[in-house]
Motif scaffolding. Structure first.
Motif, PDB file in Angstrom:
ATOM      1  N   UNK A 145       0.811  -1.209   0.000  1.00 46.53           N
ATOM      2  CA  UNK A 145       0.000   0.000   0.000  1.00 46.53           C
ATOM      3  C   UNK A 145       0.844   1.259   0.000  1.00 46.53           C
ATOM      4  N   UNK A 146       1.943   1.241   0.762  1.00 48.87           N
ATOM      5  CA  UNK A 146       2.841   2.387   0.779  1.00 48.87           C
ATOM      6  C   UNK A 146       3.492   2.632  -0.572  1.00 48.87           C
ATOM      7  N   UNK A 244       0.498  16.741   1.959  1.00 45.65           N
ATOM      8  CA  UNK A 244       0.338  16.607   0.501  1.00 45.65           C
ATOM      9  C   UNK A 244      -1.019  16.006   0.164  1.00 45.65           C
ATOM     10  N   UNK A 245      -1.396  14.941   0.879  1.00 40.21           N
ATOM     11  CA  UNK A 245      -2.648  14.257   0.584  1.00 40.21           C
ATOM     12  C   UNK A 245      -3.868  15.113   0.914  1.00 40.21           C
ATOM     13  N   UNK A 246      -3.778  15.910   1.961  1.00 40.03           N
ATOM     14  CA  UNK A 246      -4.909  16.778   2.312  1.00 40.03           C
ATOM     15  C   UNK A 246      -5.201  17.791   1.210  1.00 40.03           C
ATOM     16  N   UNK A 252      -8.037  10.262   0.489  1.00 41.84           N
ATOM     17  CA  UNK A 252      -6.689   9.713   0.454  1.00 41.84           C
ATOM     18  C   UNK A 252      -5.955   9.889   1.766  1.00 41.84           C
ATOM     19  N   UNK A 253      -6.183  11.007   2.457  1.00 38.50           N
ATOM     20  CA  UNK A 253      -5.518  11.225   3.738  1.00 38.50           C
ATOM     21  C   UNK A 253      -6.030  10.255   4.800  1.00 38.50           C
ATOM     22  N   UNK A 254      -7.315   9.899   4.749  1.00 39.71           N
ATOM     23  CA  UNK A 254      -7.854   8.920   5.697  1.00 39.71           C
ATOM     24  C   UNK A 254      -7.302   7.527   5.423  1.00 39.71           C
ATOM     25  N   UNK A 255      -7.246   7.142   4.160  1.00 44.21           N
ATOM     26  CA  UNK A 255      -6.670   5.841   3.812  1.00 44.21           C
ATOM     27  C   UNK A 255      -5.191   5.780   4.204  1.00 44.21           C
ATOM     28  N   UNK A 256      -4.516   6.895   4.025  1.00 44.02           N
ATOM     29  CA  UNK A 256      -3.110   6.983   4.409  1.00 44.02           C
ATOM     30  C   UNK A 256      -2.948   6.796   5.915  1.00 44.02           C
ATOM     31  N   UNK A 260      -0.922   3.830   7.719  1.00 45.46           N
ATOM     32  CA  UNK A 260       0.160   4.174   8.645  1.00 45.46           C
ATOM     33  C   UNK A 260      -0.012   3.448   9.975  1.00 45.46           C
ATOM     34  N   UNK A 261      -1.238   3.400  10.477  1.00 43.08           N
ATOM     35  CA  UNK A 261      -1.506   2.703  11.731  1.00 43.08           C
ATOM     36  C   UNK A 261      -1.189   1.221  11.606  1.00 43.08           C
ATOM     37  N   UNK A 262      -1.523   0.634  10.458  1.00 44.42           N
ATOM     38  CA  UNK A 262      -1.235  -0.784  10.246  1.00 44.42           C
ATOM     39  C   UNK A 262       0.260  -1.046  10.254  1.00 44.42           C
TER      40      UNK A 262
END
Length: 338
Positions: A145-146, A244-246, A252-256, A260-262
């Motif tokens: 994903x990253x 950047x995503x915001x 996209x920022x929420x998926x990011x 990140x948490x994962x």
């Protein structure tokens, strides 16, 4: 191909990029600030990780060393080895907690930090208690994903500015690259030594390390290009990728954030397992209570990092010096061997 090859590659790459790599702050601080010299630092760091990882992990496989503690006891005399081992492991556990706390603090801006810290530690514990296969699969998912995220951000750019070599023409980029190498090489060893012991042969170990190091290079160079392309928007922020995503996509920022948490949960879980399993065998302790105790230790330091953000820097510096110690010892033994 040996079944341990890809777990070694995935965990080595995950530790090399770091638990909070998706925030982009580490790459901004250690590499992007130095422009083209930072990109050279990334390449040299990747080469250093490949050499150090392949040399040490092949050595561990050859001598059937199954933990970082055993490696330290073999490399140093019995008077200092226990102290070095205890200090190194305490710093690594503290670093895992401080990394979680610092990441959550930057992500949330101080809102409900304790709740997010608890969720990440709980997710790490559940990943580990559900089994090794799920942990490795989660590492593969977070890295894939990253990679997709950074590749899309890179392809979205029409132009990536490349600073001249005259920019930041000083030795600070070397110091930062070495600091990154010292800390992350220690994390790589901690997570992959148990796998190296069980590998079928040295070729399997080396292939896994080289694949993981190549993954680090791809991630870091993509991240460098993305950060340079958005330099004026991110150079003074603690969460450059989020910034950047915001601007591009709120979804996209929420998926990011979820990705990140994962990833940070995967790294924390793998680190706890790499410490707990040999410790339980060496002292005949039950594994599950020991795991819960170590996660409790991580939770305490994560909350401490949210209350005292500067603690992360002190802990990371201590872990970096421990990594330097092992790097210097490996160089010495390499020169000493015929």
């Amino acid at each position: 191909m040996d079944k341990n090859t890809w777990p070694i590659a995935l965990l080595f790459a995950g530790a090399a990029v770091g638990g909070s790599y998706l925030s982009g702050y580490e790459w901004l601080r250690f590499f992007a600030f130095f422009g083209t010299w930072g990109a050279i630092g990334i390449v040299l760091t990747g080469i250093g990780l490949a050499w150090f990882g392949s040399t040490v992990l092949a050595y561990c496989h050859r001598h059937q060393i199954g933990s970082l503690h055993e490696l330290i006891c073999r490399w140093f005399n019995e008077a200092v080895a226990p102290g070095i081992s205890v200090l190194t492991h305490l710093l690594l556990l503290s670093y895992a907690g401080a990394m979680i706390g610092s990441f959550v603090l930057h992500l949330t801006g101080g809102t409900f930090t304790w709740l997010f810290v608890f969720v990440i530690v709980l997710a790490a514990a559940l990943l580990l208690l559900r089994g090794w296969t799920l942990l490795v699969s989660s590492a593969a998912l977070s890295l894939a994903g990253g990679f997709l995220l950074f590749a899309l951000l890179f392809l979205e750019q029409r132009h990536v500015p490349i600073p001249s070599l005259g920019y930041q023409l000083n030795g600070y980029w070397i110091i930062h690259a070495l600091s990154y190498l010292g800390l992350h090489s220690l994390l790589c060893l901690m997570l992959t030594i148990p796998l190296a012991k069980r590998a079928r042969g040295e070729a399997t170990v080396r292939f896994g390390v080289y694949a993981g190091s190549a993954g680090f290079l791809v991630f870091a160079l993509l991240g460098q290009a993305v950060l340079l392309a958005h330099w004026h928007d991110v150079h003074n922020t603690l969460t450059p990728v989020t910034a950047i995503l915001e601007r591009l996509s709120p979804l996209g920022s929420w998926l990011h954030a979820l990705l990140s948490l994962l990833h940070i949960a995967v790294i924390a879980a793998a680190l706890v397992f790499a410490l707990a399993q040999p410790l339980s065998k060496r002292h005949h302790l039950q594994l599950v209570p020991l795991l819960l105790l170590l996660f409790g230790f991580i939770l305490v330091f994560a909350l401490l990092a949210t209350a005292f953000p500067s603690s992360f820097t002190f802990i990371a510096t201590g872990a970096t010096y421990c990594g330097f110690l092992l790097l210097v010892r490996a160089l010495f033994l390499q020169r000493k061997s015929p």
